[in-house]
Design a protein around this motif. Structure first.
Motif, PDB file in Angstrom:
ATOM      1  N   THR A 193     -12.325 -33.946 -11.971  1.00 27.94           N
ATOM      2  CA  THR A 193     -12.763 -34.670 -13.163  1.00 27.94           C
ATOM      3  C   THR A 193     -12.060 -36.014 -13.277  1.00 27.94           C
ATOM      4  OG1 THR A 193     -13.185 -32.578 -14.282  1.00 27.94           O
ATOM      5  CG2 THR A 193     -12.996 -34.531 -15.675  1.00 27.94           C
ATOM      6  N   ALA A 194     -10.756 -36.015 -13.011  1.00 24.74           N
ATOM      7  CA  ALA A 194     -10.006 -37.278 -13.086  1.00 24.74           C
ATOM      8  C   ALA A 194     -10.566 -38.296 -12.093  1.00 24.74           C
ATOM      9  CB  ALA A 194      -8.522 -37.023 -12.814  1.00 24.74           C
ATOM     10  N   LEU A 195     -10.842 -37.835 -10.881  1.00 22.39           N
ATOM     11  CA  LEU A 195     -11.360 -38.750  -9.859  1.00 22.39           C
ATOM     12  C   LEU A 195     -12.758 -39.240 -10.234  1.00 22.39           C
ATOM     13  CD1 LEU A 195      -9.945 -36.780  -6.836  1.00 22.39           C
ATOM     14  CD2 LEU A 195      -9.474 -39.199  -7.281  1.00 22.39           C
ATOM     15  N   ALA A 196     -13.587 -38.344 -10.750  1.00 22.31           N
ATOM     16  CA  ALA A 196     -14.953 -38.728 -11.133  1.00 22.31           C
ATOM     17  C   ALA A 196     -14.928 -39.663 -12.342  1.00 22.31           C
ATOM     18  CB  ALA A 196     -15.782 -37.482 -11.436  1.00 22.31           C
TER      19      ALA A 196
ATOM     20  N   LEU B 107     -19.782 -32.942 -11.297  1.00 21.79           N
ATOM     21  CA  LEU B 107     -20.365 -32.854  -9.958  1.00 21.79           C
ATOM     22  C   LEU B 107     -21.859 -33.158 -10.005  1.00 21.79           C
ATOM     23  CD1 LEU B 107     -19.118 -31.925  -7.192  1.00 21.79           C
ATOM     24  CD2 LEU B 107     -20.146 -29.700  -7.622  1.00 21.79           C
ATOM     25  N   ILE B 108     -22.505 -32.854 -11.129  1.00 20.89           N
ATOM     26  CA  ILE B 108     -23.958 -33.017 -11.258  1.00 20.89           C
ATOM     27  C   ILE B 108     -24.294 -34.239 -12.111  1.00 20.89           C
ATOM     28  CG2 ILE B 108     -26.077 -31.927 -12.126  1.00 20.89           C
ATOM     29  CD1 ILE B 108     -24.621 -29.206 -11.601  1.00 20.89           C
ATOM     30  N   ASP B 109     -23.583 -34.374 -13.214  1.00 18.74           N
ATOM     31  CA  ASP B 109     -23.948 -35.395 -14.197  1.00 18.74           C
ATOM     32  C   ASP B 109     -23.115 -36.666 -14.086  1.00 18.74           C
ATOM     33  OD1 ASP B 109     -25.569 -33.345 -15.556  1.00 18.74           O
ATOM     34  OD2 ASP B 109     -23.629 -32.529 -16.204  1.00 18.74           O
ATOM     35  N   GLY B 110     -22.003 -36.606 -13.353  1.00 21.32           N
ATOM     36  CA  GLY B 110     -21.067 -37.720 -13.392  1.00 21.32           C
ATOM     37  C   GLY B 110     -20.359 -37.759 -14.734  1.00 21.32           C
ATOM     38  N   CYS B 111     -19.566 -38.798 -14.948  1.00 19.82           N
ATOM     39  CA  CYS B 111     -18.748 -38.880 -16.160  1.00 19.82           C
ATOM     40  C   CYS B 111     -19.129 -40.039 -17.069  1.00 19.82           C
ATOM     41  CB  CYS B 111     -17.272 -38.989 -15.778  1.00 19.82           C
ATOM     42  SG  CYS B 111     -16.579 -37.423 -15.217  1.00 19.82           S
TER      43      CYS B 111
ATOM     44  N   ASP C 270      -5.902 -53.333 -21.826  1.00 16.78           N
ATOM     45  CA  ASP C 270      -7.231 -52.760 -21.607  1.00 16.78           C
ATOM     46  C   ASP C 270      -7.314 -51.970 -20.298  1.00 16.78           C
ATOM     47  OD1 ASP C 270      -6.882 -54.989 -20.030  1.00 16.78           O
ATOM     48  OD2 ASP C 270      -8.948 -55.686 -20.238  1.00 16.78           O
ATOM     49  N   HIS C 271      -6.157 -51.604 -19.743  1.00 17.41           N
ATOM     50  CA  HIS C 271      -6.141 -50.802 -18.524  1.00 17.41           C
ATOM     51  C   HIS C 271      -6.004 -49.329 -18.868  1.00 17.41           C
ATOM     52  CE1 HIS C 271      -4.175 -48.637 -15.219  1.00 17.41           C
ATOM     53  NE2 HIS C 271      -4.819 -49.456 -14.412  1.00 17.41           N
ATOM     54  N   TRP C 272      -6.750 -48.485 -18.165  1.00 18.88           N
ATOM     55  CA  TRP C 272      -6.659 -47.038 -18.368  1.00 18.88           C
ATOM     56  C   TRP C 272      -6.021 -46.358 -17.163  1.00 18.88           C
ATOM     57  CZ3 TRP C 272      -8.004 -43.996 -22.555  1.00 18.88           C
ATOM     58  CH2 TRP C 272      -8.643 -44.662 -23.619  1.00 18.88           C
ATOM     59  N   ASP C 273      -4.978 -45.582 -17.421  1.00 18.41           N
ATOM     60  CA  ASP C 273      -4.501 -44.639 -16.418  1.00 18.41           C
ATOM     61  C   ASP C 273      -5.267 -43.335 -16.618  1.00 18.41           C
ATOM     62  OD1 ASP C 273      -2.630 -45.869 -14.758  1.00 18.41           O
ATOM     63  OD2 ASP C 273      -1.010 -45.627 -16.216  1.00 18.41           O
ATOM     64  N   VAL C 274      -5.852 -42.854 -15.542  1.00 22.02           N
ATOM     65  CA  VAL C 274      -6.588 -41.581 -15.588  1.00 22.02           C
ATOM     66  C   VAL C 274      -5.686 -40.540 -14.928  1.00 22.02           C
ATOM     67  CG1 VAL C 274      -8.713 -40.388 -14.980  1.00 22.02           C
ATOM     68  CG2 VAL C 274      -8.740 -42.870 -15.387  1.00 22.02           C
ATOM     69  N   VAL C 275      -5.046 -39.710 -15.748  1.00 24.94           N
ATOM     70  CA  VAL C 275      -3.969 -38.855 -15.260  1.00 24.94           C
ATOM     71  C   VAL C 275      -4.494 -37.460 -14.926  1.00 24.94           C
ATOM     72  CG1 VAL C 275      -1.666 -37.938 -15.733  1.00 24.94           C
ATOM     73  CG2 VAL C 275      -2.362 -40.135 -16.745  1.00 24.94           C
ATOM     74  N   GLU C 276      -4.301 -37.072 -13.663  1.00 18.53           N
ATOM     75  CA  GLU C 276      -4.629 -35.714 -13.212  1.00 18.53           C
ATOM     76  C   GLU C 276      -3.774 -34.715 -14.001  1.00 18.53           C
ATOM     77  OE1 GLU C 276      -3.403 -35.065  -9.181  1.00 18.53           O
ATOM     78  OE2 GLU C 276      -4.271 -33.052  -9.081  1.00 18.53           O
ATOM     79  N   GLY C 277      -4.391 -33.679 -14.516  1.00 18.80           N
ATOM     80  CA  GLY C 277      -3.625 -32.662 -15.234  1.00 18.80           C
ATOM     81  C   GLY C 277      -3.045 -31.621 -14.307  1.00 18.80           C
TER      82      GLY C 277
END
Lengths: 345, 345
Positions: A162-165, A326-330, A218-225
């Motif tokens: 999810t984080a990568l997507a 996986l199907i819909d994207g984010c 305005d930068h987002w870190d998308v952190v893997e849980g």
């Protein structure tokens, strides 16, 4: 003064998949190629290997000549013990000056041949399960930039994917974003990160702070849980990561058909509502404005005809965009984030 | 098969307080003598040492002859560096067959003279900050017996003292109870335990489970707390300890005059109500019946005339017995526990 740093891997990579004939054992290798093809120069396969990453086959000599900087072990050895043929490849790579990077349960530094080869060439031996030294205690200081953390109703429920997507969808939407890896596969994909579940307990939130430093507003870190606040074994990791990441936003990862904690079947999964409430209650300690921005649902075990209804039920329960990435994207989650955080603060 | 075990210390003890002339640096030594006088055979002091534990002075030779089994370092070295005179005593003790036990920031195993002396006699070198090997991941399985955990609105707020006082009050009430130590001073007092903040993140709750194993249905483990769910640096430790201890009951430790997190002054302390609510919300995951049974308040900075009012305000807010254990003892909390858990299940 000791530098505070994450684990770092030098691309481009040669990925060892050995003589594997079952792609499920090569998930890490496929993940790297899927998400970061630009980092991968080639694959190393023994004769008879049927798994194919779809990148050029290379010998160690080819790789060294082509400027490859790291050999990554991209497969889990069947049965857990590393074949001698792999050790020989790692030693040759180290001798040729390639860093050797792995997350095996055997330590590279316990292999005298590889240690000597690395010393002779100056190559590094990188165990992605070993945290960097000198981690700080979390200070809780507010950092600039935005952060979105993946959390889960359980472990192994799609947080990394999810984080990568989500990161990909943010980039496609023209947003500034960085994927921040907290586990070994994520680290190989991102070429850096911290294996958060391997740090000493006192430094969990400090490691999370180090992983997502000050950045543009305005930068987002998308952190893997990692783990889950509801997991009887791993909840401490998850709370430290939540407090250290001080996320503005979080995405709940869930599996539509899982009802019990995987491997801990005497525990039921929490509801999405419970999960969101506890994350807000705990997370507001380091970010008072924390909010949930979406739900990522693995629907792979749901009948195709039922899938939309299933996602709609979760959306009705939470009032949030619910997608199977996986199907819909984010994109719906990205849209929600942009609605909730309209200002470039 | 590797044994799962806690850190263990063999009494009786000889306690090194060196040439200390400031009792505040010898808090650990005084704590051991206060709570477990039966474990202490004597003290080792250099000439001129003005601190006195009130136990016999002993040389290493005296101690060995008297059957003392461990030399404990009961003082923190001023400035952090360990004087050579101390090393000499530790080496002599190890040579005489006494285990050497400490929680210094320098590792005993890095001192060749002490290592050699210990090898020659078979003595053990015990660093109470080093967790035992082979810790398990928490399994969340319900254990028999009862548990009460100390939690806090902050770190360093009286959790160890409260646990020891509550344990003492339970014993005085004729209850079966064991103090379970989670920090280095507590471990020296209890002669066993696990330094929970030093374990690798994945094993926090597993360590807590190991620390309070199955027991008689009417037996209480009184578990020393660590950190705080509200602490920006140490919350992961606290949640893992909460989930692994799966407490039936918890006591909130608080300081009547502290308003900010000590050393993290950009964070205010939570209210007692917030603190209780979050512990119930998180703790019910491994014990659905978790409940708060009392509040332990450090009132040392409160005017004597105001003290009763202060405790009454906390009691009004929470509906629970509120005591300063140093002044009032913990009998009211024990009474509450016996009301709330009347059955010997």
């Amino acid at each position: 003064m000791n530098e505070l740093t994450t684990v770092k891997i030098n691309p481009p990579y040669l990925i060892l998949i050995g003589s594997e004939d079952d792609a499920t054992y090569a998930k890490t290798a496929f993940g790297i190629v899927q998400w970061r093809p630009e980092l991968v120069a080639g694959q190393f396969r023994f004769p008879g290997c049927t798994v194919d990453l779809g990148v050029p086959d290379m010998s160690i000599e080819d790789a060294a000549a082509a400027g490859v900087r790291s050999l990554l072990i991209g497969v889990a050895p069947v049965g857990g013990s590393v074949p001698d043929t792999w050790w020989a490849v790692m030693e040759a790579a180290a001798r040729a000056g390639l860093d050797v990077v792995c997350g095996l349960h055997v330590k590279l530094t316990d292999q005298p041949g590889i240690v000597a080869a690395a010393e002779s060439s100056g190559a590094r031996l990188v165990d992605v399960r070993v945290p960097p030294p000198n981690l700080p205690v979390g200070n809780g200081r507010k950092r600039s930039g935005r952060r979105v953390l993946m959390v889960g109703t359980d472990c192994a429920i799609g947080k990394k994917y999810t984080a990568l997507a989500l990161h990909q969808a943010m980039q496609e939407a023209g947003m500034k974003a960085t994927f921040r890896a907290t586990g070994q596969t994520g680290i190989m994909i991102a070429s850096q990160g911290i294996p958060i579940d391997s740090v000493v307990a006192d430094f969990i939130s400090g490691a999370a702070e180090l992983l997502s430093p000050d950045n543009d507003p305005d930068h987002w870190d998308v952190v893997e849980g990692q783990g889950s606040l509801f997991h009887p074994g791993y909840s401490g990791v998850s709370l430290g990561l939540l407090h250290g990441s001080q996320p503005d936003a979080f995405v709940v990862c869930h599996d539509a058909t899982r009802t019990r904690v995987a491997g801990w079947e005497h525990f039921s999964l929490p509801s999405l509502t419970e999960c969101i409430e506890l994350h807000v209650a705990a997370g507001r300690r380091t970010n008072p404005d924390i909010q949930c921005v979406g739900v990522s649902v693995n629907t792979s075990q749901v009948d195709a005809a039922e899938r939309e209804n299933c996602l709609q039920r979760f959306a009705d329960e939470t009032g949030l965009p619910c997608v199977d990435p996986l199907i819909d994207g984010c994109a719906p989650i990205v849209e929600r984030i942009n609605q909730q955080f309209p200002e470039k603060t």
